[in-house]
Design an enzyme around this catalytic site. Structure first.
Site, PDB file in Angstrom:
ATOM      1  N   GLU A 306     -73.270  59.580 -44.635  1.00 33.64           N
ATOM      2  CA  GLU A 306     -72.015  58.895 -44.995  1.00 33.64           C
ATOM      3  C   GLU A 306     -72.016  58.486 -46.468  1.00 33.64           C
ATOM      4  O   GLU A 306     -70.984  58.543 -47.142  1.00 33.64           O
ATOM      5  CB  GLU A 306     -71.784  57.681 -44.094  1.00 33.64           C
ATOM      6  CG  GLU A 306     -71.781  57.981 -42.586  1.00 33.64           C
ATOM      7  CD  GLU A 306     -70.952  59.182 -42.168  1.00 33.64           C
ATOM      8  OE1 GLU A 306     -69.987  59.536 -42.869  1.00 33.64           O
ATOM      9  OE2 GLU A 306     -71.286  59.791 -41.129  1.00 33.64           O
ATOM     10  N   TYR A 389     -70.556  71.770 -40.712  1.00 31.62           N
ATOM     11  CA  TYR A 389     -71.779  71.092 -41.150  1.00 31.62           C
ATOM     12  C   TYR A 389     -72.928  72.086 -41.296  1.00 31.62           C
ATOM     13  O   TYR A 389     -73.597  72.140 -42.333  1.00 31.62           O
ATOM     14  CB  TYR A 389     -72.211  70.042 -40.121  1.00 31.62           C
ATOM     15  CG  TYR A 389     -71.228  68.917 -39.861  1.00 31.62           C
ATOM     16  CD1 TYR A 389     -70.017  69.144 -39.208  1.00 31.62           C
ATOM     17  CD2 TYR A 389     -71.522  67.614 -40.243  1.00 31.62           C
ATOM     18  CE1 TYR A 389     -69.136  68.099 -38.949  1.00 31.62           C
ATOM     19  CE2 TYR A 389     -70.644  66.562 -39.988  1.00 31.62           C
ATOM     20  CZ  TYR A 389     -69.447  66.827 -39.344  1.00 31.62           C
ATOM     21  OH  TYR A 389     -68.573  65.800 -39.102  1.00 31.62           O
TER      22      TYR A 389
HETATM   23  N1  BES Z   1     -66.388  62.471 -41.613  1.00 27.81           N
HETATM   24  C1  BES Z   1     -67.216  62.584 -40.472  1.00 27.81           C
HETATM   25  C2  BES Z   1     -66.581  62.096 -39.210  1.00 27.81           C
HETATM   26  C3  BES Z   1     -65.350  62.876 -38.816  1.00 27.81           C
HETATM   27  C4  BES Z   1     -65.305  64.253 -38.922  1.00 27.81           C
HETATM   28  C5  BES Z   1     -64.252  62.212 -38.338  1.00 27.81           C
HETATM   29  C6  BES Z   1     -64.147  64.943 -38.582  1.00 27.81           C
HETATM   30  C7  BES Z   1     -63.107  62.894 -37.980  1.00 27.81           C
HETATM   31  C8  BES Z   1     -63.047  64.266 -38.110  1.00 27.81           C
HETATM   32  C9  BES Z   1     -68.536  61.846 -40.679  1.00 27.81           C
HETATM   33  O1  BES Z   1     -68.994  61.872 -41.982  1.00 27.81           O
HETATM   34  C10 BES Z   1     -69.577  62.569 -39.878  1.00 27.81           C
HETATM   35  O2  BES Z   1     -69.826  63.705 -40.174  1.00 27.81           O
HETATM   36  N2  BES Z   1     -70.178  61.905 -38.919  1.00 27.81           N
HETATM   37  C11 BES Z   1     -71.242  62.465 -38.134  1.00 27.81           C
HETATM   38  C12 BES Z   1     -72.536  61.964 -38.689  1.00 27.81           C
HETATM   39  C13 BES Z   1     -73.673  62.894 -38.622  1.00 27.81           C
HETATM   40  C14 BES Z   1     -73.405  64.273 -39.124  1.00 27.81           C
HETATM   41  C15 BES Z   1     -74.862  62.317 -39.374  1.00 27.81           C
HETATM   42  C16 BES Z   1     -71.056  62.008 -36.708  1.00 27.81           C
HETATM   43  O3  BES Z   1     -70.122  61.260 -36.442  1.00 27.81           O
HETATM   44  O4  BES Z   1     -71.807  62.402 -35.832  1.00 27.81           O
HETATM   45 ZN    ZN Z   2     -69.541  63.826 -42.535  1.00 30.09          ZN
END
Ligand code: BES
Ligand code: ZN
Length: 608
Positions: A306, A389
């Protein structure tokens, strides 16, 4: 002033190329656009609504008569100009998921004031009753804007390519505290005559509107370093502060990689367990799930992730949601570089190797490497699973290994500088890379396969796989167990989250009941308080219809609302047809009221 670096003067540029058109927004920003949002809202826990005004500063092209905003189930009372003169407005046809356009006749107005209320069902907002908090005494409100939920509580142009600065005044019950994703101008709030409190906030930088976030509840604060701290419910703050001790160092480490942190403070808000994501990169205030608090700091890569979004995502932002890999792929890569420098290459390799596992699994589950949904850019329905990702970060790792770290890091630092506070498209990134890194080197261009990575399905043959020797030791334990070794003979003492994930996911999916019972007896998996381990274990249990784990499953899905930990369980139950579907329906009926609307949305679809 919040910013370590002053905001650029004038409104942030917008992109007008065809691929920068946001299909999930009704806005026509070339005609008229919002440059600043000023909220004045009362959080009403009785009706579960936000009520008040949004005053918008408008930049209109010469001759522009109207502005179009995004809304979703807002109740609009009236709209005026800055002097209070009523303006004509209309709401167009509602489109599922996207919401409805709000068209306002400007009549020359440069500032418009919208009087409105959100719906109790607003998709961004979760109103928690006291039972769903750690303290159990007071209610809680949390918001989740990404991707297109903020239009359910803020009438504005809700597109990541239309950056807006914002200010807010939020009135809350006297016993609650409000925090937002900007500078907190009134940390203690201001007493109002009726016993309520007003909190004021400001974000001087133009940000994409999905990054406006709020939480209201019984929230305590603990400093962690000169510019870092943690917010959480009082019952959680000690555990949260202990897990987050390295946060200040993490910011410094990130800066040492890719340039100054430009947002002033970096705080983390640890939310109640119904928070739908692991984390959300709200500027100056990362929102985080409490499930990462495992007591051993094994999951702080979540915070690295984050934090990294403060560059990839918040500074340089995907222009449309088809470019989401520019946010998430860059950030997954950057996250791993932080983990390597702050902790160790071995720890980073462990996490990178798990990313590779996830990449392989997603490619398979998507239907194989030819599936269109495995393209980073292009599928209007979005890239499959977490490929933004996994494939995105593998792409960047491959460039790094091809050109060498020194050159790549220098490029990336300059890239964040060149595009700071601006939207970016996939085509824009590739053009920048060609102009500033490849520089006409035909051999390098051929080696990189940039267009294949960005636009084609599957995995190009130059993909770099980071292997972890430590996880190879876990694989040996998988082999041993699969060959019949008793669970207690495994070398599993002290395994971290990542080691358990590799083990449990690596086991053959089909297991005898006695083997699962043996594992559970030896390691107490059904009772594990580590939510990652518990989720991976329950997935395996469900795949084998292992009924002794059902009470654990029920307890888990009714107390944790983080989508990525619970969706695979419902999916697994569904895949078990006549055995699993009735269980899924029963558990979901009980758990649904405890989930955030974004999780409800996807699970309703799955279990319908
Ligand atoms: N930005 C994302 C969360 C998100 C993605 C919200 C798409 C809505 C739509 C956040 O940075 C994220 O990737 N969170 C991951 C964390 C992990 C990869 C460490 C999660 O929520 O699991
Ligand atoms: Zn993210």
């Amino acid at each position: 002033m919040i910013a370590a670096v002053a905001p650029p003067a004038g409104p942030a540029p917008i992109l007008t190329t065809p691929e920068a058109k946001d299909l999930l927004s009704f806005a026509e920003p070339q005609i008229a656009r919002v440059t600043h949002v000023d909220l004045d809202l009362v959080a009403d826990f009785a009706t579960r609504t936000m009520q008040g005004t949004a005053a918008l500063d408008i930049l209109a092209a010469p001759g522009a008569k109207q502005i179009i905003l995004d809304t979703n189930h807002l109740t609009i009372a009236k709209i005026t100009d800055a002097a209070g003169r009523p303006l004509n407005w209309s709401i167009g046809a509602y489109k599922d998921y996207i919401g409805a356009p709000l068209t306002i006749d400007l009549g020359g107005a440069k500032r418009i004031v919208i009087h409105y209320a959100s719906s109790p069902e607003a998709s961004a907002l979760q109103w928690l009753p006291p039972e769903l908090t750690a303290g159990k005494k007071l209610p809680f409100l949390l918001s989740q804007g990404e991707s297109i939920n903020n239009r359910s509580w803020i009438p504005t142009q809700d597109s990541p390519g239309i950056r807006q600065s914002w200010t807010a005044r939020i009135v809350v019950p006297g016993n609650l505290t409000a925090v937002m994703s900007g500078e907190r101008l009134t940390p203690k709030g201001e007493d109002l005559p009726d016993g309520t409190h007003a909190y004021r906030f400001a974000m001087p930088h133009a940000v994409p509107p999905y990054l406006i976030a709020i939480a209201i509840g019984d929230i305590a604060f603990r400093p962690l370093g000169p510019r870092t701290g943690v917010y959480a419910e009082p019952a959680t703050i000690d555990r949260a502060a202990a897990e987050l001790v390295d946060t200040e160092k993490m910011v410094t480490t990130a800066e040492s990689l890719y340039g100054p942190y430009r947002w002033g403070r970096y705080d983390v808000l640890v939310l109640p367990p119904s928070f739908p994501y692991g984390g959300m990169e709200n500027p100056t205030l990362t929102f985080a799930t409490p499930t990462f608090l495992t007591g051993d700091r094994a999951n702080v890569s979540l915070i690295a992730h984050e934090l990294a979004h403060s560059w990839s995502g918040n500074l340089v932002t995907n222009a449309t949601w088809s470019d989401a890999w520019l946010n998430e792929g860059f950030t997954t890569y950057f996250e791993n570089r932080i983990m390597e420098r702050l902790y160790s290459p071995a720890r980073a390799a462990t996490e990178a190797d798990l990313v590779w596992d996830g990449l392989q699994k997603d490619l398979k589950d998507a239907g194989g490497p030819a599936a269109p949904s495995t393209r980073l850019h292009g599928d209007p329905e979005g890239t499959f699973g977490q490929l933004d990702y996994f494939k995105g970060s593998t792409f960047l790792r491959t460039i790094e290994k091809t050109v060498g770290r020194a050159r790549w890091d220098a490029y990336l630092t300059s890239y964040f500088d060149r595009h700071a506070f601006q939207p970016q498209t996939t085509a824009g990134f590739l053009a920048d890379l060609r102009a500033n890194l490849v520089k006409g080197d035909a051999a390098l261009e051929a080696k990189l396969q940039l267009d294949r990575w960005a636009y084609q399905p599957g995995l190009p043959d130059n993909a770099v796989h980071i292997r972890s020797p430590e996880l190879e030791r876990i694989d040996a334990q998988v082999t041993a167990f699969a060959a019949g070794a008793a669970a207690r003979t495994l070398e599993a003492k002290g395994w971290t989250t990542q080691e358990w994930q590799r083990f449990l996911r690596g086991l053959p999916r089909s297991q005898q009941t006695e083997r699962l019972a043996d594992l559970d007896r030896a390691y107490g998996l059904s009772a594990s308080t580590n939510a990652y381990v518990r989720s991976a274990w329950l997935e395996l249990a469900i795949a084998n219809r292992y009924e002794p784990a059902l009470p654990s499953l029920e307890q888990f899905v009714t107390s944790v609302g983080r989508g990525i930990l619970i969706s695979p369980l419902y999916k697994g139950l569904k895949a078990q047809g006549d055995w699993g579907m009735p269980i899924a329906k029963r558990l979901y009926a009980k758990a649904r009221p405890t989930y955030h609307p974004v999780v409800v949305g996807s699970l309703d679809k799955l279990l319908d």
